[in-house]
Design an enzyme around this catalytic site. Structure first.
Site, PDB file in Angstrom:
ATOM      1  N   VAL A  77     -19.385  20.069 -41.066  1.00 37.52           N
ATOM      2  CA  VAL A  77     -19.031  19.901 -39.708  1.00 37.52           C
ATOM      3  C   VAL A  77     -19.142  21.105 -39.035  1.00 37.52           C
ATOM      4  O   VAL A  77     -18.976  22.338 -39.778  1.00 37.52           O
ATOM      5  CB  VAL A  77     -17.863  19.134 -39.691  1.00 37.52           C
ATOM      6  CG1 VAL A  77     -17.945  17.738 -39.855  1.00 37.52           C
ATOM      7  CG2 VAL A  77     -16.840  19.858 -40.179  1.00 37.52           C
ATOM      8  N   GLN A  79     -18.561  24.212 -36.447  1.00 37.02           N
ATOM      9  CA  GLN A  79     -17.365  24.925 -35.583  1.00 37.02           C
ATOM     10  C   GLN A  79     -17.455  24.621 -34.238  1.00 37.02           C
ATOM     11  O   GLN A  79     -18.508  24.606 -33.517  1.00 37.02           O
ATOM     12  CB  GLN A  79     -17.678  26.582 -35.706  1.00 37.02           C
ATOM     13  CG  GLN A  79     -16.335  27.270 -35.140  1.00 37.02           C
ATOM     14  CD  GLN A  79     -16.519  28.740 -35.401  1.00 37.02           C
ATOM     15  OE1 GLN A  79     -17.641  29.166 -35.824  1.00 37.02           O
ATOM     16  NE2 GLN A  79     -15.459  29.233 -35.272  1.00 37.02           N
ATOM     17  N   ARG A  85     -12.853  29.753 -37.870  1.00 34.89           N
ATOM     18  CA  ARG A  85     -13.457  29.266 -39.002  1.00 34.89           C
ATOM     19  C   ARG A  85     -12.696  28.956 -39.895  1.00 34.89           C
ATOM     20  O   ARG A  85     -12.897  27.845 -40.653  1.00 34.89           O
ATOM     21  CB  ARG A  85     -14.288  30.609 -39.617  1.00 34.89           C
ATOM     22  CG  ARG A  85     -15.368  31.014 -38.628  1.00 34.89           C
ATOM     23  CD  ARG A  85     -16.076  32.033 -39.388  1.00 34.89           C
ATOM     24  NE  ARG A  85     -17.344  32.643 -38.366  1.00 34.89           N
ATOM     25  CZ  ARG A  85     -17.152  33.662 -37.531  1.00 34.89           C
ATOM     26  NH1 ARG A  85     -16.064  34.247 -37.354  1.00 34.89           N
ATOM     27  NH2 ARG A  85     -18.329  33.988 -36.756  1.00 34.89           N
ATOM     28  N   ASN A 117     -19.135  27.396 -42.668  1.00 35.34           N
ATOM     29  CA  ASN A 117     -17.971  27.926 -42.254  1.00 35.34           C
ATOM     30  C   ASN A 117     -16.635  26.974 -42.393  1.00 35.34           C
ATOM     31  O   ASN A 117     -16.990  25.882 -42.488  1.00 35.34           O
ATOM     32  CB  ASN A 117     -17.968  28.356 -40.662  1.00 35.34           C
ATOM     33  CG  ASN A 117     -18.618  29.642 -40.583  1.00 35.34           C
ATOM     34  OD1 ASN A 117     -18.568  30.696 -41.475  1.00 35.34           O
ATOM     35  ND2 ASN A 117     -19.209  29.750 -39.439  1.00 35.34           N
ATOM     36  N   VAL A 119     -17.004  30.349 -44.430  1.00 35.57           N
ATOM     37  CA  VAL A 119     -17.795  30.818 -45.404  1.00 35.57           C
ATOM     38  C   VAL A 119     -17.169  31.318 -46.828  1.00 35.57           C
ATOM     39  O   VAL A 119     -17.486  30.974 -47.735  1.00 35.57           O
ATOM     40  CB  VAL A 119     -18.965  31.521 -45.010  1.00 35.57           C
ATOM     41  CG1 VAL A 119     -18.565  32.910 -44.844  1.00 35.57           C
ATOM     42  CG2 VAL A 119     -20.048  31.517 -46.050  1.00 35.57           C
ATOM     43  N   ASP A 145     -22.354  39.767 -39.318  1.00 29.40           N
ATOM     44  CA  ASP A 145     -21.586  40.768 -38.750  1.00 29.40           C
ATOM     45  C   ASP A 145     -22.184  42.238 -39.117  1.00 29.40           C
ATOM     46  O   ASP A 145     -21.988  42.830 -38.108  1.00 29.40           O
ATOM     47  CB  ASP A 145     -20.197  40.764 -39.264  1.00 29.40           C
ATOM     48  CG  ASP A 145     -19.765  39.024 -39.283  1.00 29.40           C
ATOM     49  OD1 ASP A 145     -19.047  38.647 -38.311  1.00 29.40           O
ATOM     50  OD2 ASP A 145     -19.692  38.721 -40.368  1.00 29.40           O
ATOM     51  N   ARG A 148     -25.026  42.669 -36.760  1.00 31.36           N
ATOM     52  CA  ARG A 148     -24.344  42.974 -35.379  1.00 31.36           C
ATOM     53  C   ARG A 148     -23.917  44.423 -35.019  1.00 31.36           C
ATOM     54  O   ARG A 148     -24.227  44.950 -34.054  1.00 31.36           O
ATOM     55  CB  ARG A 148     -23.413  42.003 -35.041  1.00 31.36           C
ATOM     56  CG  ARG A 148     -23.998  40.382 -34.829  1.00 31.36           C
ATOM     57  CD  ARG A 148     -22.452  39.436 -34.706  1.00 31.36           C
ATOM     58  NE  ARG A 148     -23.194  38.200 -34.472  1.00 31.36           N
ATOM     59  CZ  ARG A 148     -22.523  36.830 -34.824  1.00 31.36           C
ATOM     60  NH1 ARG A 148     -21.381  37.126 -35.431  1.00 31.36           N
ATOM     61  NH2 ARG A 148     -22.918  35.835 -34.599  1.00 31.36           N
ATOM     62  N   HIS A 172     -15.472  36.829 -43.107  1.00 33.75           N
ATOM     63  CA  HIS A 172     -16.460  36.522 -41.985  1.00 33.75           C
ATOM     64  C   HIS A 172     -15.512  35.814 -40.957  1.00 33.75           C
ATOM     65  O   HIS A 172     -15.588  34.638 -40.776  1.00 33.75           O
ATOM     66  CB  HIS A 172     -17.520  35.893 -42.471  1.00 33.75           C
ATOM     67  CG  HIS A 172     -18.471  35.170 -41.525  1.00 33.75           C
ATOM     68  ND1 HIS A 172     -19.095  36.181 -40.476  1.00 33.75           N
ATOM     69  CD2 HIS A 172     -18.732  33.951 -41.134  1.00 33.75           C
ATOM     70  CE1 HIS A 172     -19.638  35.304 -39.823  1.00 33.75           C
ATOM     71  NE2 HIS A 172     -19.504  34.182 -39.858  1.00 33.75           N
TER      72      HIS A 172
END
Length: 314
Positions: A77, A79, A85, A117, A119, A145, A148, A172
């Site tokens: 499913v 988030q 998370r 997630n 994760v 991450d 980023r 994460h």
């Protein structure tokens, strides 16, 4: 390389599209309990292949996984807005309990890449369910991450993010650790490079970058409901490292740790990745505060994973 993807939603289909365009896979199998969705995604992606690389893309049942070197687990499913998370744990465990036996029946030798997630916890779940060697169950972890982080440093310094060597470690999620002390630009320590290029990095800039990295997923979900392009690119990078047996160093989630007190917790550290999965884990260079934060992140994940004791008894 033949790649299976379980879950043809936004993340799974974006990963398939990225793999098809890059040529990292010669064949992509999409599986979803919504068979019409899987078929539609497969056909749509297939129609883009004349503009890129020759790859076969099709929808299938689990039997289509035969011969897969890599199976990407993007099922479960999504988030929801405002949901952490870790809060996804209970809703996703049941999905994986039904999926993993099917995957192992038809692709027992495949590397399993977990992207659903939370994760890190789900990587532990898959390791428990599959019984595979620890290096063959990988979580996408903080690969996004880290991307980023590198991108935002690159923007500040006006350089390509590919020239930025930096890591985000641990969960994460909210407790992730930005390893500022080990950042280098073309082999030059970050602060030396920033001074030489007259783009200094002070505490205010660090806080701004930290906040953007740490809150990125929440802001994107608020704006468009889900994140998928970034993680799709990350999945493609992982697949290429496996396909080419690169020995690439990527921040991936895995149960194995060189730290004795972090054993048994799936979290992200620099991992050497090749055709057989994770070859080894590298101990990152951290200052005392970052080291403390990494252990705090591990404890948060350890506490969240306590539910796995109940899960494993079923």
């Amino acid at each position: 390389m033949k790649v299976g993807i379980i879950g043809a939603g936004l993340v799974g289909s974006t990963a398939a599209y990225s793999l098809a365009l890059s040529g990292a896979a010669r064949e992509i199998i999409l599986i979803d309990r919504n068979e019409r969705l899987a078929q539609a995604q497969a056909e749509d992606i297939l129609h883009a292949t004349p503009f890129s690389s020759t790859v076969r893309v099709r929808a299938s049942g689990y039997n289509g996984l035969r011969g897969c070197s890599l199976v990407i687990l993007s099922c479960g499913v999504a988030q929801q807005e405002g949901e952490s998370r870790l809060e996804l744990l209970n809703r996703n465990v049941e999905v994986f309990r039904s999926v993993i036996p099917e995957v192992l029946e038809f692709a027992p030798e495949a590397i399993l890449l977990v992207v659903s997630n939370p994760v890190d916890i789900m990587t532990s779940v898959v390791s428990t369910l599959s019984g595979l060697p620890v290096g063959k169950v990988i979580g996408s972890g903080t690969i996004l991450d880290t991307a980023r982080f590198r991108t935002l440093i690159g923007e500040h310094l006006d350089i390509a993010p590919q020239s930025v060597h930096a890591y985000v470690l641990g969960e994460h999620g909210d407790s992730e650790v930005l390893a500022w002390s080990s950042v280098k630009i073309g082999g030059v320590p970050l602060y030396d490079f920033a001074t030489q290029t007259e783009r200094p990095i002070d505490e205010e800039i660090k806080l701004r970058i930290d906040n953007k990295v740490r809150r990125a997923a929440y802001l994107i979900i608020e704006g468009k409901g889900a994140t998928y392009f970034g993680v799709g690119g990350g999945i493609n990078r992982i697949a290429r490292a496996i396909d080419k047996d690169e020995g690439a160093v990527l921040t991936l989630s895995n149960l194995k740790s060189p730290y004795g007190d972090l054993q048994g917790v799936s979290l992200s550290l620099p991992r050497v990745l090749g055709a057989e999965g994770i070859r080894r884990t590298i101990i990152p260079s951290l200052n005392p505060e970052e080291d403390k934060l990494l252990r705090t992140s591990a404890e948060i994940l350890r506490d969240a994973a306590k539910d796995l004791l109940l899960f494993s008894e079923r």
